[in-house]
Design a protein around this motif. Sequence first.
Motif, short mmCIF file in Angstrom:
data_model
loop_
_atom_site.label_atom_id
_atom_site.label_comp_id
_atom_site.label_asym_id
_atom_site.label_seq_id
_atom_site.Cartn_x
_atom_site.Cartn_y
_atom_site.Cartn_z
N GLN A 1 -5.71 10.26 -11.28
CA GLN A 1 -4.61 9.74 -10.59
C GLN A 1 -3.47 10.35 -11.18
O GLN A 1 -2.35 10.84 -10.41
N ARG B 1 -8.59 1.06 -13.76
CA ARG B 1 -7.22 1.86 -13.81
C ARG B 1 -6.20 0.90 -13.36
O ARG B 1 -5.01 0.90 -13.94
N TYR C 1 2.06 10.68 -1.25
CA TYR C 1 2.35 9.37 -1.36
C TYR C 1 3.80 8.70 -1.11
O TYR C 1 4.69 9.61 -1.33
N GLY D 1 0.79 -1.18 0.01
CA GLY D 1 0.07 -0.08 -0.08
C GLY D 1 0.65 1.32 -0.05
O GLY D 1 1.89 1.21 0.60
N LEU D 2 0.26 2.30 -0.39
CA LEU D 2 1.13 3.63 -0.82
C LEU D 2 0.78 4.46 0.46
O LEU D 2 1.29 5.73 0.56
N ILE D 3 -0.11 4.17 1.47
CA ILE D 3 -0.57 5.06 2.50
C ILE D 3 -0.09 4.60 4.02
O ILE D 3 0.39 5.27 4.58
N ASP E 1 -11.59 2.66 -3.47
CA ASP E 1 -10.04 2.70 -3.37
C ASP E 1 -9.95 1.03 -4.08
O ASP E 1 -9.48 -0.04 -3.59
N ILE F 1 -3.10 11.53 6.92
CA ILE F 1 -3.96 11.58 5.72
C ILE F 1 -5.45 11.52 6.18
O ILE F 1 -6.54 11.79 5.71
N PHE F 2 -5.53 10.34 7.00
CA PHE F 2 -6.81 10.01 7.78
C PHE F 2 -6.80 10.68 9.14
O PHE F 2 -6.51 10.23 10.04
N PHE G 1 -12.88 13.29 -1.59
CA PHE G 1 -11.66 12.31 -1.90
C PHE G 1 -11.74 12.32 -3.45
O PHE G 1 -10.82 12.13 -4.04
N ASP H 1 -8.88 -3.08 2.62
CA ASP H 1 -8.47 -1.54 2.76
C ASP H 1 -9.79 -1.01 2.67
O ASP H 1 -10.01 -0.10 1.67
N ASP I 1 -11.83 2.76 -10.71
CA ASP I 1 -10.34 2.57 -10.05
C ASP I 1 -9.97 1.12 -10.29
O ASP I 1 -8.80 0.70 -10.37
N PHE J 1 -1.20 12.37 -8.78
CA PHE J 1 0.57 12.19 -8.55
C PHE J 1 1.35 13.47 -8.92
O PHE J 1 2.39 13.61 -8.55
N ASN K 1 -6.38 -4.54 -3.98
CA ASN K 1 -7.36 -4.40 -2.48
C ASN K 1 -8.61 -5.29 -2.60
O ASN K 1 -9.48 -5.16 -1.84
C1 GN1 Z 1 -3.44 4.95 -2.30
O1 GN1 Z 1 -3.18 2.86 0.03
P1 GN1 Z 1 -3.40 2.46 -1.26
O2 GN1 Z 1 -2.07 2.24 -2.00
O3 GN1 Z 1 -4.41 1.10 -1.41
C2 GN1 Z 1 -4.74 6.03 -2.47
C3 GN1 Z 1 -5.55 5.76 -3.56
C4 GN1 Z 1 -4.74 6.00 -4.81
C5 GN1 Z 1 -3.49 4.70 -4.77
C6 GN1 Z 1 -2.85 5.15 -5.83
C7 GN1 Z 1 -6.30 7.32 0.81
O4 GN1 Z 1 -4.39 3.60 -2.27
O5 GN1 Z 1 -6.64 6.81 -3.75
O6 GN1 Z 1 -5.78 5.47 -6.08
O7 GN1 Z 1 -2.99 4.94 -3.43
N1 GN1 Z 1 -5.20 6.08 -1.07
C8 GN1 Z 1 -5.49 7.21 -0.45
O8 GN1 Z 1 -2.01 3.85 -5.79
O9 GN1 Z 1 -5.19 8.17 -1.01
#
Ligand code: GN1
Length: 364
Positions: free
Chosen positions: A308, A251, A323, A26-28, A214, A53-54, A155, A233, A248, A312, A219
Amino acid sequence: MKDLSKIVEDFNTQGTIKAIKPLGGGLINDTYKVETTEPNNPDYVLQRINHTIFQNIEMLQTNIEAVTRHIRKKLTEAEETDIDRKVLTFLETAEGKTYSFDGENYWRMMTFIPHAHTYETVNPEYSYYAGVAFGNFQAMLADIPDTLGETIPDFHNMEFRLQQLREAVDADAVGRVAEVQYYLDEIANRAGEMCKAEQLHREGKLPKRVCHCDTKVNNMMFDDEGKVLCVIDLDTVMPSYIFSDYGDFLRTGANTGDEDDKDLNRVNFNMEIFKAFTKGYLEGANSFLTPLEIENLPYAAALFPYMQCVRFLADYINGDTYYKTSSSDHNLIRTQAQFKLLQSVEEHTEDMKAFISECLNRGQ
Ligand code: GN1
Ligand code: MG
């Protein structure tokens, strides 16, 4: 950071902890697998929630508790088996909360689901199951009695995301605007069309429904046979347009390359995945979708690479504050890859429309 095993002690686990290892990509949030010694005890998942973020953790966990409770009830009513593999189970602390604060960070724990897999890419068969599953997920949550809070306000509001990009450009905090002018122009050219969802909502034509928000392909968990077990998630489950979940997934699932692929030749929109996912989604969500929502599914397929790309790029211009990144140009590479994906989606607009009409004519 605190000793992770100390944090685990705050939760009502069973058995002896053997090891704590990083898990997932995950990126978060930061995610770990907590392994126990006894074979008949479950393993667990420990997560540090990114509270930059949250920002409202109480609301976040209240949402997640409401969502998992409601799905569990639906699965029970449908007399499903293996329910603990089809919905996440959160552990409680001694105070009866599903999160713990160590003075610096917020943490939560779930039961680990064995023999379950996540993937970064899927074949058409898996995409079909994923389509049915996300359609069902939205259908199951259509009558949730609780009102869910917006865990990240605006969001998936495209107008808001463009506003954030404009603010980033105006501030130009790290001097990166000049080199990305091409992308800024391409984004500006499409801005009107891409804000269509907000416009339709204001006109009272497009509802908000409870969505996952998401639906990245990674996920979702599949069992050993490739059937969808459950959606994970759940941080962003909140009211949105159904485009969020449909768009998404495509994507990520229908991208022939990676989200951050440096080789743009690898990045294309895979119509076989699109067809399989769309067929499944229309079956799963059939009970509540309006003609306007269905008509705009090709728009949703373009909206998410576009959004996205905007997100980004804004993060790149801001100096990488949102990110997780692994190089100073990581967010730029991601922007380029998402833009290439968008162009490929745009080339398939007519084919997408034709396929959706075909599905409807076949009575799905
Ligand atoms: C984040 O946490 P993760 O990697 O499942 C992000 C999504 C973006 C995604 C891009 C809370 O998701 O909105 O689409 O990265 N989550 C948040 O890879 O910003
Ligand atoms: Mg994730």
